[in-house]
Design a protein around this motif. Structure first.
Motif, PDB file in Angstrom:
ATOM      1  N   LYS A  31       0.832  -1.218   0.000  1.00 29.78           N
ATOM      2  CA  LYS A  31       0.000   0.000   0.000  1.00 29.78           C
ATOM      3  C   LYS A  31       0.860   1.258   0.000  1.00 29.78           C
ATOM      4  N   LEU A  32       2.027   1.221   0.658  1.00 26.12           N
ATOM      5  CA  LEU A  32       2.960   2.349   0.622  1.00 26.12           C
ATOM      6  C   LEU A  32       3.436   2.577  -0.803  1.00 26.12           C
ATOM      7  N   LYS A  33       3.770   1.506  -1.494  1.00 25.29           N
ATOM      8  CA  LYS A  33       4.232   1.608  -2.883  1.00 25.29           C
ATOM      9  C   LYS A  33       3.142   2.219  -3.764  1.00 25.29           C
ATOM     10  N   GLU A  34       1.918   1.744  -3.628  1.00 27.24           N
ATOM     11  CA  GLU A  34       0.803   2.248  -4.433  1.00 27.24           C
ATOM     12  C   GLU A  34       0.512   3.722  -4.130  1.00 27.24           C
ATOM     13  N   ALA A  35       0.450   4.060  -2.845  1.00 33.18           N
ATOM     14  CA  ALA A  35       0.113   5.430  -2.452  1.00 33.18           C
ATOM     15  C   ALA A  35       1.207   6.414  -2.839  1.00 33.18           C
ATOM     16  N   SER A  36       2.453   6.012  -2.703  1.00 33.77           N
ATOM     17  CA  SER A  36       3.545   6.922  -3.060  1.00 33.77           C
ATOM     18  C   SER A  36       3.557   7.175  -4.564  1.00 33.77           C
ATOM     19  N   GLN A  58      -2.623   9.599   4.163  1.00 38.46           N
ATOM     20  CA  GLN A  58      -4.059   9.404   4.344  1.00 38.46           C
ATOM     21  C   GLN A  58      -4.520   8.156   3.591  1.00 38.46           C
ATOM     22  N   SER A  59      -4.090   8.012   2.356  1.00 39.70           N
ATOM     23  CA  SER A  59      -4.456   6.841   1.557  1.00 39.70           C
ATOM     24  C   SER A  59      -3.918   5.554   2.180  1.00 39.70           C
ATOM     25  N   LEU A  60      -2.651   5.594   2.579  1.00 43.23           N
ATOM     26  CA  LEU A  60      -2.028   4.444   3.211  1.00 43.23           C
ATOM     27  C   LEU A  60      -2.757   4.053   4.488  1.00 43.23           C
ATOM     28  N   GLY A  61      -3.054   5.043   5.312  1.00 40.59           N
ATOM     29  CA  GLY A  61      -3.753   4.788   6.571  1.00 40.59           C
ATOM     30  C   GLY A  61      -5.122   4.186   6.372  1.00 40.59           C
ATOM     31  N   ARG A  62      -5.881   4.741   5.456  1.00 37.92           N
ATOM     32  CA  ARG A  62      -7.230   4.210   5.210  1.00 37.92           C
ATOM     33  C   ARG A  62      -7.187   2.738   4.812  1.00 37.92           C
ATOM     34  N   ASN A  63      -6.285   2.412   3.907  1.00 36.97           N
ATOM     35  CA  ASN A  63      -6.205   1.033   3.435  1.00 36.97           C
ATOM     36  C   ASN A  63      -5.660   0.092   4.500  1.00 36.97           C
ATOM     37  N   TYR A  64      -4.609   0.509   5.177  1.00 33.69           N
ATOM     38  CA  TYR A  64      -3.978  -0.384   6.143  1.00 33.69           C
ATOM     39  C   TYR A  64      -4.854  -0.600   7.379  1.00 33.69           C
ATOM     40  N   VAL A  65      -5.448   0.456   7.902  1.00 33.96           N
ATOM     41  CA  VAL A  65      -6.297   0.313   9.091  1.00 33.96           C
ATOM     42  C   VAL A  65      -7.518  -0.545   8.773  1.00 33.96           C
ATOM     43  N   LYS A  66      -8.087  -0.366   7.597  1.00 35.63           N
ATOM     44  CA  LYS A  66      -9.227  -1.205   7.199  1.00 35.63           C
ATOM     45  C   LYS A  66      -8.804  -2.672   7.146  1.00 35.63           C
ATOM     46  N   TYR A  67      -7.644  -2.939   6.557  1.00 35.32           N
ATOM     47  CA  TYR A  67      -7.118  -4.305   6.486  1.00 35.32           C
ATOM     48  C   TYR A  67      -6.925  -4.894   7.891  1.00 35.32           C
ATOM     49  N   ILE A  68      -6.289  -4.151   8.780  1.00 32.91           N
ATOM     50  CA  ILE A  68      -6.040  -4.632  10.147  1.00 32.91           C
ATOM     51  C   ILE A  68      -7.349  -4.883  10.880  1.00 32.91           C
ATOM     52  N   ASN A  69      -8.287  -3.941  10.775  1.00 33.60           N
ATOM     53  CA  ASN A  69      -9.554  -4.086  11.491  1.00 33.60           C
ATOM     54  C   ASN A  69     -10.352  -5.287  10.997  1.00 33.60           C
ATOM     55  N   ILE A  70     -10.340  -5.534   9.705  1.00 32.58           N
ATOM     56  CA  ILE A  70     -11.056  -6.702   9.177  1.00 32.58           C
ATOM     57  C   ILE A  70     -10.318  -7.992   9.537  1.00 32.58           C
ATOM     58  N   THR A  71      -9.024  -8.008   9.336  1.00 34.56           N
ATOM     59  CA  THR A  71      -8.226  -9.217   9.578  1.00 34.56           C
ATOM     60  C   THR A  71      -8.274  -9.663  11.032  1.00 34.56           C
ATOM     61  N   TYR A  72      -8.197  -8.696  11.947  1.00 31.30           N
ATOM     62  CA  TYR A  72      -8.114  -9.033  13.371  1.00 31.30           C
ATOM     63  C   TYR A  72      -9.415  -8.757  14.122  1.00 31.30           C
ATOM     64  N   GLN A  73     -10.492  -8.581  13.369  1.00 34.26           N
ATOM     65  CA  GLN A  73     -11.836  -8.383  13.934  1.00 34.26           C
ATOM     66  C   GLN A  73     -11.814  -7.350  15.062  1.00 34.26           C
ATOM     67  N   LEU A 100      -5.918   2.855  14.740  1.00 37.88           N
ATOM     68  CA  LEU A 100      -4.692   2.077  14.902  1.00 37.88           C
ATOM     69  C   LEU A 100      -3.542   3.013  15.243  1.00 37.88           C
ATOM     70  N   TRP A 101      -3.575   4.202  14.651  1.00 33.78           N
ATOM     71  CA  TRP A 101      -2.471   5.153  14.787  1.00 33.78           C
ATOM     72  C   TRP A 101      -2.740   6.181  15.869  1.00 33.78           C
ATOM     73  N   GLU A 102      -1.679   6.702  16.449  1.00 34.05           N
ATOM     74  CA  GLU A 102      -1.743   7.712  17.496  1.00 34.05           C
ATOM     75  C   GLU A 102      -1.744   9.097  16.854  1.00 34.05           C
ATOM     76  N   GLY A 103      -2.912   9.631  16.597  1.00 26.71           N
ATOM     77  CA  GLY A 103      -3.028  10.963  16.019  1.00 26.71           C
ATOM     78  C   GLY A 103      -2.437  11.064  14.624  1.00 26.71           C
ATOM     79  N   ARG A 104      -2.066  12.290  14.257  1.00 27.45           N
ATOM     80  CA  ARG A 104      -1.470  12.541  12.951  1.00 27.45           C
ATOM     81  C   ARG A 104      -0.023  12.058  12.925  1.00 27.45           C
ATOM     82  N   PHE A 105       0.437  11.749  11.735  1.00 29.38           N
ATOM     83  CA  PHE A 105       1.841  11.388  11.605  1.00 29.38           C
ATOM     84  C   PHE A 105       2.703  12.621  11.858  1.00 29.38           C
ATOM     85  N   LYS A 106       3.918  12.391  12.300  1.00 26.70           N
ATOM     86  CA  LYS A 106       4.871  13.473  12.527  1.00 26.70           C
ATOM     87  C   LYS A 106       5.812  13.524  11.327  1.00 26.70           C
TER      88      LYS A 106
END
Length: 116
Positions: free
Chosen positions: A39-44, A78-93, A98-104
């Motif tokens: 997802k990082l590769k795609e978003a970048s 933003q794109s990376l986060g949306r895709n990855y968090v959705k994947y984690i939430n579905i995979t691990y029910q 998942l992330w602590e606020g905005r990225f630095k």
């Protein structure tokens, strides 16, 4: 209160850090790392950000990158986060963030900072 705009200098590399909420794990197995990197590769590519290197820790990530415009990093993350968090939430029910606020992010404005 409005968020402060992120600092952008054309052609200047940036160091991005994103931590897991409450320093909790963001990656639970090897497949998670692989999915994040895909997802990082795609978003970048989509948002015109050159990724130079990265470190994926169990509870946070470091990315050294150079955006092609002032919005590239934010849109990529933003794109990376949306895709990855959705994947984690579905995979691990699970639900929620998942992330602590905005990225630095900070500009890599000196050779010493880059080498560290």
């Amino acid at each position: 209160m409005a968020r402060m705009p992120r600092l952008y200098v054309e052609g200047c590399a940036q160091h991005v850090i994103q931590r897991g909420n409450n320093r909790s794990a963001c990656f639970f197995c090897e497949v998670d790392y692989a999915f994040y990197l895909q997802k990082l590769k795609e978003a970048s590519a989509k948002h015109g950000v050159k990724v130079h290197t990265f470190v994926l820790m169990t509870n946070h990530v470091h990315i050294l990158l150079t955006p092609s415009d002032q919005y590239g990093v934010s849109r990529m993350m933003q794109s990376l986060g949306r895709n990855y968090v959705k994947y984690i939430n579905i995979t691990y029910q699970r639900t929620g963030t998942l992330w602590e606020g905005r990225f630095k992010s900070s500009l890599v404005a000196s050779d010493n900072y880059f080498l560290e």
